[in-house]
Each structure stands twice: as C-alpha cells, then as structure tokens.
Design a protein around this motif. Structure first.
Motif, PDB file in Angstrom:
ATOM      1  N   PRO A 275       0.819  -1.273  -0.142  1.00  6.04           N
ATOM      2  CA  PRO A 275       0.021  -0.114  -0.080  1.00  6.04           C
ATOM      3  C   PRO A 275       0.914   1.157   0.029  1.00  6.04           C
ATOM      4  CG  PRO A 275      -0.843  -1.392   1.715  1.00  6.04           C
ATOM      5  CD  PRO A 275       0.438  -2.194   1.239  1.00  6.04           C
ATOM      6  N   GLY A 279      -2.646   6.741  -0.978  1.00  4.95           N
ATOM      7  CA  GLY A 279      -3.770   5.749  -1.666  1.00  4.95           C
ATOM      8  C   GLY A 279      -3.684   5.640  -3.033  1.00  4.95           C
ATOM      9  N   GLN A 281      -3.410   4.050  -6.526  1.00  3.10           N
ATOM     10  CA  GLN A 281      -3.812   2.942  -7.091  1.00  3.10           C
ATOM     11  C   GLN A 281      -2.983   2.369  -8.130  1.00  3.10           C
ATOM     12  OE1 GLN A 281      -7.572   3.604  -8.806  1.00  3.10           O
ATOM     13  NE2 GLN A 281      -8.811   3.636  -6.930  1.00  3.10           N
ATOM     14  N   MET A 319      -4.802  -2.581  -2.309  1.00  8.84           N
ATOM     15  CA  MET A 319      -5.903  -2.092  -1.597  1.00  8.84           C
ATOM     16  C   MET A 319      -6.585  -3.270  -0.923  1.00  8.84           C
ATOM     17  SD  MET A 319      -8.079   0.104   0.120  1.00  8.84           S
ATOM     18  CE  MET A 319      -7.687   1.648  -0.596  1.00  8.84           C
ATOM     19  N   GLU A 371      -6.398  -7.948  -2.101  1.00 12.15           N
ATOM     20  CA  GLU A 371      -6.012  -6.962  -3.266  1.00 12.15           C
ATOM     21  C   GLU A 371      -6.162  -7.961  -4.635  1.00 12.15           C
ATOM     22  OE1 GLU A 371      -2.676  -9.310  -1.987  1.00 12.15           O
ATOM     23  OE2 GLU A 371      -3.993  -7.966  -0.923  1.00 12.15           O
TER      24      GLU A 371
END
Length: 447
Positions: A275, A279, A281, A319, A371
């Motif tokens: 991660p 945040g 992606q 995530m 994930e």
C-alpha cells in the motif's frame, strides 16, 4: 428587475446543485456528526471530549483513516490529546515552560494505531482512523479523543467555537458545516445511578459527495443470465481510461500506463501489493479500468423462487477492502428468502419501500476483500421468492437498478444492453430494420 431575477435564479440553481451532490437517495439521513463536549474548565481553557459518529448506513472510513482539521477562532493551542495526535506541532517558540502538543492555528488531528500504551488510549479510539458504517457495525461507527485546549475562554460566554472544519483522507469527499451550539450532552455512570452533564456542547455535520471523493466512478457492474449466452461487460473506460496514456504491450495487447496486465510477471512480483500512504492505485489492466467490478448473474429459475449470484472482484493491487459493503436496489429484494455466505440487511430509506438491501461479509470469513490476484474476489448467492404481480425475466427486470460498493455508486450498463429472453426479439438498429424491409419488398416485386 430582469437582472436581479436572473441572479436569483443562478443562486437557487447553485444551492440546489450543491445540495443534490451531497444527497444520497438510498441513505437520505446519513452523515458524520462531530460533537465537542466540554467536560471541565482549566486555568486557561478547557478539556473536551470530541466524538465522531458515523450515521451512514453503508459508508465507512477505511484505512489509512480520517484526518480532522479546523481553524481556531482566537489563539488557542492544544496542550495535550489522549486517543489521537496532531500531525504537526507548529511554532511553539513563545512558550518557555511547558510546550503545547500543537500550536498551529489550523491543526490536523489523526487517530492512533491499535496497541498504543494504555495511558494514551480512551474509549472508541486507536483504530488507525477506521470508522465502520452504522448499518454494519454500530459499535465500530464511533471514534473519539480527548483534547485539552489552552489560551481559550473559561466560561460558556468566552469560549469561541472553532471554524472551517474539514474531514480529510484518501478517497474521503466530505463537506462540513459550521459548528452549532446544542443542548449539553448528558452522561450516565457505568451503573446508571449518577447523571452528569457537559458544561457546553457543540456539533458539526459532515456530508459525503462522491464527486468530491473521486473524479471518476470507483466501481462498475456487469450482467449475465442463464437464459442468454450474452455477457454484458462493464462499460469501456467506466472508471476513466482517459486518465491513462494508452500503450501497446507484448502480443499486441493494448493497455494503459500505471496498470499491470493480469498475466504479466510483474503481477507476481513480491511487493506489488504494497500500500501507498497517498492511496495511489495500482490496477490490473482492463477495458473498464475500475478498482472494483460487481457481477450480477441470474443463475436459476424455480417454480416459486429464482436465484442470483453476486461476485465482487478487486482489480487494485494496493488495496484490501476491510468490512466492505455492497448495496443493491432491486424490486424483488422485498422477498429475499436466503442469502448464502454473505450477511444481508434490508434498508428502508423511505419507510415502507423495501427494495434496497445491504450485503456484507461474514466476520473472519469473507469480510476482507483481498487485493487483485487469485484471492481478490468474494461471491455469494441470493434466493428470492417470486411475486406473481411483478415478477418477470423480461425487460431486464431481474437485474438491479443501482449498485453501491463501500458507499460509492457503481457505473451500470445501459438498460438496452441487458440480456433478453430467448423468445423475445433481439433489438436491431432502425437502419437494419429498414434494410430488411426493403429486401422483402424487392423480393415481393420480383416474385
């Protein structure tokens, strides 16, 4: 006069649009309410309990959690905090003795991680900023910390309310209103024999807007059925392919920069799913480029019941979705008979209309959506009793009207693309129909 009317119209439209953006028709009263309770006065300020209540039925705050900010009305400082901490201390050079915890005029406060020493904890703190949805876990939908404020007023008349509240974090799109003084909170002792009251209380209401949280949708929906071989996929670029530059990969496979082909060696490289604090992606390359895809399959048809399968797939390598929620709006959810391997809870946003329900995982079984990869999916089936007055497989009735994942509305396929029954005529373009009619006319004239 006409000019003033035009300005009034502009103002009305602006207010209407701003309200509509933050309004969720499936959870019309959902919000996050911040409450400040002054518990005691100090020589230069007060000690307050700050409580965050998430009243949203299916929208949570996920890791890395919330960041609460505000502006002081005067020159207040934070002497100490229990159950949270300020992200920056600020300039405290004017203090020669004890140094405050935070001297910034605009402090930002975050939750503590689990496992901190006991003397730094308080009830409902220390969950890493994660706050559950009220409809899924009422006990986990509360966060709190205690703050000692200095250089503030020491009476109800001299205390000034903080301003410009913000509730921030990756993927959080909240707008907070002004602080409002309300009747003081009443507390009961553990044995419910003694009642105490806060010296002063004010609240702040924060509402969610998906448009503020993300420029593009964060999920999409695909359909299939037992009575038609057609699979209706997620719309192309449903979650914003335009944000990525298209490139040509090996074997002629086109994909976008910033995504990983599912069959590539990089997808199997250790550390791919690490991660990021911001945040960011890292998605598997797809035509839709969505982090989440929800697939609804009409599976079986019994005499008195019908059965649908729901599968949720995670395409984000960075995530994990803890305590995920899936909300569906469908006219036959008022006759749910059984749900397999998911929890189910009816939602009644308008009291007597039972067409909306929330699905979520079983604790320690499938409440964690992993994930992207071999374990990045969860699935279940739902059995519904047929209603003789409304039940039909035609006209796309068997498919949901809306799907929400973790509180965000998913991009649905266009209604005219839904799988149709075999005994119903497929939809041809008007031009094709006219061409067919012309051919028949020519054959008729030649006969």
């Amino acid at each position: 006069m006409a000019l003033s009317r035009n300005w009034m119209l502009v103002v009305i439209l602006a207010v209407t649009c701003s309200v509509a953006v933050a309004y969720d028709p499936l959870d019309p009263t959902g919000n996050i309410t911040l409450k400040w309770d002054i518990q005691s006065w100090t020589p230069d300020g007060y000690v307050a309990m700050v409580t965050m209540n998430n009243y949203q039925q299916y929208r949570q705050i996920m890791a890395p959690g919330w960041t609460l900010g505000w502006s002081w009305a005067k020159k207040e400082v934070i002497w100490s905090i229990v159950g949270a901490q300020a992200t920056e201390q600020g300039d405290c050079s004017k203090f020669k003795g004890g140094i405050p915890h935070c001297c910034k005029h605009t402090p930002s406060v975050v939750d503590l991680l689990p496992g901190v020493p006991y003397n730094q904890q308080i009830a409902n703190c220390c969950r890493g900023g994660v706050v559950s949805a009220y409809g899924q876990d009422p006990a986990g939908s509360v966060a709190a910390f205690q703050v000692s404020v200095g250089l503030a007023g020491t009476t109800n008349k001299t205390v000034k309310l903080p301003k410009n509240f913000t509730l921030m974090g990756p993927g959080l799109g909240y707008t907070c209103g002004p602080a409002t003084v309300v009747p003081s909170t009443v507390y009961w002792s553990a044995d419910h024999r003694r009642k105490t009251q806060a010296l002063m209380t004010w609240t702040v209401t924060c509402t969610y807007s998906q448009q503020l949280a993300s420029r593009y949708p964060t999920c999409c929906v695909s359909f299939s059925s037992f009575y038609n071989s057609t699979i209706v996929p997620c719309a192309k670029c449903a979650c914003g392919c335009g944000a990525h530059k298209s490139t040509q990969g090996r074997g002629g496979k086109s994909h976008s920069d910033g995504c990983i082909m599912g069959d590539s060696k990089r997808a199997l490289t250790p550390g791919v799913n690490t991660p990021k604090k911001d945040g960011a992606q890292l998605l598997q390359c797809t035509n839709h480029m969505c982090p989440i895809r929800v697939h609804w399959h009409v599976k079986l048809n019994y005499k008195d019941y019908w059965r649908a399968k729901i599968a949720v797939t995670n395409f984000n390598y960075r995530m994990n979705y803890t305590q995920w929620t899936l909300v569906a709006q469908h006219p036959n959810l008022n006759n749910v008979t059984e749900v397999f391997s998911f929890q189910y809870k009816p939602l009644l946003p308008y009291g007597n209309i039972n067409d909306t329900g929330m699905f979520y995982g079983l604790k320690l079984y499938n409440d964690l959506l992993m994930e992207a990869g071999p374990f990045g999916n969860v699935q279940s089936e739902v059995l519904m009793r047929k209603d003789d007055t409304t039940f039909t497989f035609s006209q796309g009735w068997a498919f949901p009207r809306k799907i929400y994942f973790n509180g965000d509305e998913c991009k649905m396929p266009p209604p005219d693309s839904y799988p149709y029954l075999p005994n119903s005529a497929p939809r041809f373009p008007v031009a094709s129909a006219l061409a067919a009619l012309a051919c028949l006319l020519v054959l008729f004239l030649l006969a």
